[in-house]
Design a protein around this motif. Structure first.
Motif, PDB file in Angstrom:
ATOM      1  N   VAL A  83       0.909  -1.097  -0.099  1.00  0.00           N
ATOM      2  CA  VAL A  83      -0.226   0.060  -0.218  1.00  0.00           C
ATOM      3  C   VAL A  83       0.712   1.402  -0.078  1.00  0.00           C
ATOM      4  CG1 VAL A  83      -1.517   1.398   1.484  1.00  0.00           C
ATOM      5  CG2 VAL A  83      -1.965  -1.082   0.969  1.00  0.00           C
ATOM      6  N   ASP A  84       0.687   2.199  -0.958  1.00  0.00           N
ATOM      7  CA  ASP A  84       1.052   3.436  -0.905  1.00  0.00           C
ATOM      8  C   ASP A  84       0.324   4.414   0.088  1.00  0.00           C
ATOM      9  OD1 ASP A  84       1.742   6.424  -1.239  1.00  0.00           O
ATOM     10  OD2 ASP A  84       1.751   6.147  -3.401  1.00  0.00           O
ATOM     11  N   ARG A  85       0.715   4.888   1.071  1.00  0.00           N
ATOM     12  CA  ARG A  85       0.130   5.588   2.254  1.00  0.00           C
ATOM     13  C   ARG A  85      -0.713   6.740   1.776  1.00  0.00           C
ATOM     14  NH1 ARG A  85       2.925   9.708   4.952  1.00  0.00           N
ATOM     15  NH2 ARG A  85       1.137   9.824   6.474  1.00  0.00           N
ATOM     16  N   ARG A  88      -3.719   5.700  -0.299  1.00  0.00           N
ATOM     17  CA  ARG A  88      -4.729   5.058   0.531  1.00  0.00           C
ATOM     18  C   ARG A  88      -4.612   5.326   1.786  1.00  0.00           C
ATOM     19  NH1 ARG A  88      -8.128   1.134  -1.623  1.00  0.00           N
ATOM     20  NH2 ARG A  88      -9.440   1.689   0.277  1.00  0.00           N
ATOM     21  N   PRO A  89      -4.800   6.808   2.067  1.00  0.00           N
ATOM     22  CA  PRO A  89      -4.424   7.320   3.446  1.00  0.00           C
ATOM     23  C   PRO A  89      -5.232   6.585   4.716  1.00  0.00           C
ATOM     24  CG  PRO A  89      -5.396   8.813   2.186  1.00  0.00           C
ATOM     25  CD  PRO A  89      -5.107   7.897   1.303  1.00  0.00           C
ATOM     26  N   GLU A  90      -6.514   6.318   4.113  1.00  0.00           N
ATOM     27  CA  GLU A  90      -7.645   5.758   5.152  1.00  0.00           C
ATOM     28  C   GLU A  90      -6.800   4.409   5.666  1.00  0.00           C
ATOM     29  OE1 GLU A  90      -9.613   4.296   1.260  1.00  0.00           O
ATOM     30  OE2 GLU A  90      -7.793   5.649   1.954  1.00  0.00           O
ATOM     31  N   ILE A  91      -6.423   3.398   4.708  1.00  0.00           N
ATOM     32  CA  ILE A  91      -5.764   2.388   5.161  1.00  0.00           C
ATOM     33  C   ILE A  91      -4.371   2.398   6.147  1.00  0.00           C
ATOM     34  CG2 ILE A  91      -4.575   0.112   4.306  1.00  0.00           C
ATOM     35  CD1 ILE A  91      -7.566   0.118   3.505  1.00  0.00           C
ATOM     36  N   ASP A  92      -3.898   3.479   5.841  1.00  0.00           N
ATOM     37  CA  ASP A  92      -2.580   3.767   6.448  1.00  0.00           C
ATOM     38  C   ASP A  92      -2.886   4.369   7.821  1.00  0.00           C
ATOM     39  OD1 ASP A  92       0.474   4.464   6.859  1.00  0.00           O
ATOM     40  OD2 ASP A  92      -0.665   6.448   7.194  1.00  0.00           O
ATOM     41  N   GLN A  93      -4.127   5.161   7.933  1.00  0.00           N
ATOM     42  CA  GLN A  93      -4.391   5.678   9.566  1.00  0.00           C
ATOM     43  C   GLN A  93      -4.902   4.567  10.225  1.00  0.00           C
ATOM     44  OE1 GLN A  93      -7.876   8.630  10.818  1.00  0.00           O
ATOM     45  NE2 GLN A  93      -6.582   9.285   9.237  1.00  0.00           N
ATOM     46  N   LEU A  94      -5.571   3.615   9.637  1.00  0.00           N
ATOM     47  CA  LEU A  94      -6.318   2.524  10.247  1.00  0.00           C
ATOM     48  C   LEU A  94      -5.220   1.897  11.004  1.00  0.00           C
ATOM     49  CD1 LEU A  94      -8.745   0.854  11.204  1.00  0.00           C
ATOM     50  CD2 LEU A  94      -8.607  -0.087   8.972  1.00  0.00           C
ATOM     51  N   TYR A  95      -4.554   1.257  10.075  1.00  0.00           N
ATOM     52  CA  TYR A  95      -3.445   0.312  10.680  1.00  0.00           C
ATOM     53  C   TYR A  95      -2.021   1.053  11.394  1.00  0.00           C
ATOM     54  CZ  TYR A  95      -6.254  -2.959   8.254  1.00  0.00           C
ATOM     55  OH  TYR A  95      -7.013  -3.840   7.944  1.00  0.00           O
ATOM     56  N   MET A  96      -1.941   2.262  11.359  1.00  0.00           N
ATOM     57  CA  MET A  96      -0.968   2.816  12.095  1.00  0.00           C
ATOM     58  C   MET A  96      -1.605   3.091  13.427  1.00  0.00           C
ATOM     59  SD  MET A  96       1.927   4.161  12.016  1.00  0.00           S
ATOM     60  CE  MET A  96       2.631   4.302  10.377  1.00  0.00           C
ATOM     61  N   THR A  97      -2.767   3.527  13.574  1.00  0.00           N
ATOM     62  CA  THR A  97      -3.183   3.658  14.848  1.00  0.00           C
ATOM     63  C   THR A  97      -3.398   2.157  15.621  1.00  0.00           C
ATOM     64  OG1 THR A  97      -4.842   5.291  14.012  1.00  0.00           O
ATOM     65  CG2 THR A  97      -5.442   4.458  15.910  1.00  0.00           C
ATOM     66  N   ALA A  98      -3.479   1.077  14.774  1.00  0.00           N
ATOM     67  CA  ALA A  98      -3.507  -0.041  15.367  1.00  0.00           C
ATOM     68  C   ALA A  98      -2.145  -0.601  16.021  1.00  0.00           C
ATOM     69  CB  ALA A  98      -3.906  -1.214  14.580  1.00  0.00           C
ATOM     70  N   LEU A  99      -1.129  -0.069  15.019  1.00  0.00           N
ATOM     71  CA  LEU A  99       0.253  -0.453  15.513  1.00  0.00           C
ATOM     72  C   LEU A  99       0.468   0.453  16.802  1.00  0.00           C
ATOM     73  CD1 LEU A  99       2.927  -1.663  14.694  1.00  0.00           C
ATOM     74  CD2 LEU A  99       3.420   0.617  13.495  1.00  0.00           C
ATOM     75  N   GLN A 100       0.227   1.507  16.833  1.00  0.00           N
ATOM     76  CA  GLN A 100       0.343   2.379  18.014  1.00  0.00           C
ATOM     77  C   GLN A 100      -0.360   1.867  19.243  1.00  0.00           C
ATOM     78  OE1 GLN A 100      -0.582   6.236  16.288  1.00  0.00           O
ATOM     79  NE2 GLN A 100       1.354   6.429  15.842  1.00  0.00           N
TER      80      GLN A 100
END
Length: 676
Positions: A83-85, A88-100
């Motif tokens: 994925v290019d963040r 697809r910023p919504e994908i990035d935001q979802l899983y970055m929040t999960a990582l944190q």
């Protein structure tokens, strides 16, 4: 050759994905089809998220994704999704929040492990090919996660469900409307100033980021009559950005961030969104101070956008890479931008001592044996020579070097930010180039990025990708209103009204708020609000400000009420955490303080010029200024259009849909603007 049945990235729109099309990894783009493949094969998803200008993304790709042995393990155990963040910023935001939420430090590349239906259960960022510095080797990690998936499936499945439930509560929350007072600028600015570096600007410590949304809150506090220290902190930061190595003194434009606390050593990528925010802030600072330093940086940054970021048709590219390739094809960060003393001597000849002294060039250099040009040393002030001829000669010489790669996809939201910034820069300086760039970029987005009457998020080489997000609509509404204010061309208001209607159609939540991703997006596990800022304001912030600006420009009570309702719902959702969303705080200020100023007269009349100059110098970030010699261009339903001055030139202000009596000279206008 690319394995079309394995690696599926050859036809991607994103240059970042195309960089990986020849990997032996069987990459998928994020899609319903990829999720179906994971379900059908009952394999977990390995999600890798990055972007084209990301240095460590390139490192991990070279070490692991290009290695056939590593790829074989990935292909055997996982459905691999790239994925290019930015696409697809919504994908990035979802899983970055999960990582944190898992207690990990966020960053890119992001490496996430998901259940076949997209629920996250483990993750991290960069993993070296072989174990080092306390981090497991990537193949070791792949095997361990796969073993856990096989032997502890029920435990991981329960954990993934729990994580997604928590994410839904955080990213998709709903709440009763709060009070606009909860989004006041003053208390937020009071907290931010405690973090400010009192000597160097920005926030204390290293690395140092521009932190544009937070700096905007300080600027707003200052321009609204807040403590003098808030304005000083804002201007100090801008002067440091304009003087440090984070700024490209040869070619113009701002690098992403500084790795040190002095703003000297940058991470060399250049992002469109950083430069859009930088340009807006420079325009405010120049208007408020008249400092030639800020005007110079405006002109240089506009010239850089025109020279290096404009794509065919007028859109603006997303970024320039931090790296360029050396003679062996290996990435070398910053090599395009730094200079040895010998290189400076060769280009400038013997009369370069003053230049080297001004820009900190020495035989030993200040970074890996080379010199990053800067003006941070004592005595390098805006009154010093700008060495324009010398810098132009260096720019010509630098053009012969291998250039960093450009991510030439056009993003609707980043272009919207840049268009607004360019329109504001044109008003601040009279730059015809800035206005031309703004017009062309707006035409590109609203023509080439609309397919089947639907706005798209990204475009490249005649193709588009991704349905528009709320950020796209919000920033483009802002851009359209800014262009209207600069040109008084009512076609921009027509386009803004259309965008506002589309925003409501696809992103409304039924209560007056909005979601980031549209109602018909089927490949995202949850719908996100967009309340939280990153390096740029989030979706809620840009929607509230865009609608507020449109209401000011058209006089629409209905749109004003929509903006207010969205802000109040955001206040309810954020509660005591509103200070962590500076974009929403900045946007909400327009609802309570917004006004419209109209100045009418002959542009050759010195009295008209004096009033226009005064308005430009009196910065109010919530005021819509319409300065014209053609009052018939004002929208008929705007309260400003109903005022009929007894003579010209004239100026008048409207607040809360009520207009004050006209004034007829600069002295009276000064009083109208609240100055002594």
């Amino acid at each position: 050759m690319t394995d079309q049945t394995g690696n599926r990235l050859a036809n991607a729109v994103s240059p970042y994905l195309i960089q990986h099309k020849d990997n032996p990894v069987h990459w998928w783009e994020w899609s319903d089809a990829a999720l179906d493949e994971a379900r059908d094969t009952d394999r977990p998803i390995l999600l890798s998220v990055g972007y084209a200008a990301c240095h460590w993304c390139h490192v991990m790709a070279h070490e692991s994704f290009e290695d056939p042995d590593v790829a074989a393990v990935m292909n055997r155990l996982y459905v691999n999704v790239k994925v290019d963040r930015e696409e697809r910023p919504e994908i990035d935001q979802l899983y970055m929040t999960a990582l944190q939420a898992m207690g990990e430090q966020g960053g890119w590349p992001m490496t996430m492990f998901l259940t076949p239906d997209g629920r996250p259960f483990f993750g991290g960022t960069y993993f070296p090919k072989r174990a080092s510095h306390g981090r497991p080797g990537f193949v070791q990690l792949l095997e361990a996660v796969a073993t856990a998936w096989r032997d502890r499936r029920e435990e991981l499945d329960g954990s993934a469900t729990s994580i997604l439930d928590r994410l839904s509560g955080f990213l998709s929350a709903s709440a009763d409307a709060g009070r606009l007072e909860a989004l006041a600028v003053a208390p937020a600015a009071a907290r931010i100033i405690q973090l400010a570096d009192p000597v160097l600007g920005g926030f204390r410590g290293a690395p140092k980021f521009p932190n544009a949304p937070y700096m905007e809150v300080l600027a707003r506090s200052s321009f609204e009559g807040g403590p003098l220290a808030h304005g000083e902190a804002f201007l100090r930061t801008l002067r440091s950005l304009s003087s440090g190595g984070i700024y490209d003194h040869v070619g113009g434009g701002l690098h992403r961030y500084a790795t040190d606390e002095r703003w000297l050593v940058p991470h060399f990528e250049k992002m469109l969104y950083d430069n859009a925010q930088f340009l807006r802030h420079l325009s405010w600072a120049y208007r408020a101070t008249g400092d030639a330093l800020f005007r110079a940086r405006i002109e240089e940054t506009v010239a850089w956008l025109a020279r290096e970021m404009r794509v065919d048709g007028g859109g603006l590219a997303a970024s320039l890479d931090a790296d360029n390739l050396d003679a062996l094809g290996h990435p070398e960060e910053g090599a395009f931008y730094v200079w040895s003393e010998t290189e400076i001597d060769d280009v400038l000849g013997g009369a370069d001592a003053a230049f080297k002294r001004a820009y900190g060039v020495t035989a030993d250099g200040n970074w890996e044996g080379k010199s990053i040009l800067h003006r941070l040393h004592p005595g390098a002030t805006s009154a010093d020579p700008d060495f324009a001829e010398a810098r132009n000669r260096l720019l010509e010489a630098r053009a012969e070097r291998t250039r960093p790669a450009r991510d030439d996809k056009v993003l609707a939201d980043w272009n919207g930010m840049a268009i607004r910034a360019l329109a504001e820069a044109a008003r601040a300086t009279g730059s015809a180039l800035a206005l031309d760039l703004a017009r062309d970029a707006f035409a590109f987005v609203t023509t080439h990025m609309v397919v089947d009457e639907r706005l798209r998020h990204a475009a490249r080489d005649g193709r588009t990708a991704g349905l528009a997000l709320s950020t796209d609509y919000g920033t483009l509404i802002q851009a359209a209103v800014a262009l209207f204010a600069t040109t008084l061309d009512s076609a921009y208001l027509d386009r803004a009204a259309f965008l506002a209607a589309e925003l409501e159609r696809w992103h409304a939540d039924g209560t007056g708020g909005h979601y980031l991703n549209p109602s018909d997006s089927t490949d995202v596990p949850i719908r996100l609000r967009g309340d939280h800022d990153e390096a740029v304001p989030g979706g809620t912030a840009v929607v509230v400000e865009g609608l507020s600006m449109l209401a000011q420009a058209t006089g629409s009570i209905e749109i004003a009420e929509r903006a207010e309702r969205a802000a109040m719902l955001a206040a309810g959702r954020l509660g005591e955490g509103a200070g962590g969303s500076p974009g929403i705080i900045a946007a909400a200020g327009r609802l309570s303080r917004g006004s419209e100023l109209c100045i009418i007269g002959d542009k050759a009349d010195p009295a008209f010029v004096a009033m226009a100059d005064l308005a430009r110098a009196r910065v109010d970030l919530d005021r819509l200024d319409l300065i014209t010699d053609a009052p018939e261009k004002l929208p008929a339903n705007l309260p400003l259009a109903a005022v009929h001055p007894s003579r010209l030139p004239a100026a008048y202000i409207c607040e809360d849909r009520v207009c004050r009596a006209p004034v007829y000279d600069a002295a009276a206008l000064r009083g109208l603007l609240g100055e002594p």
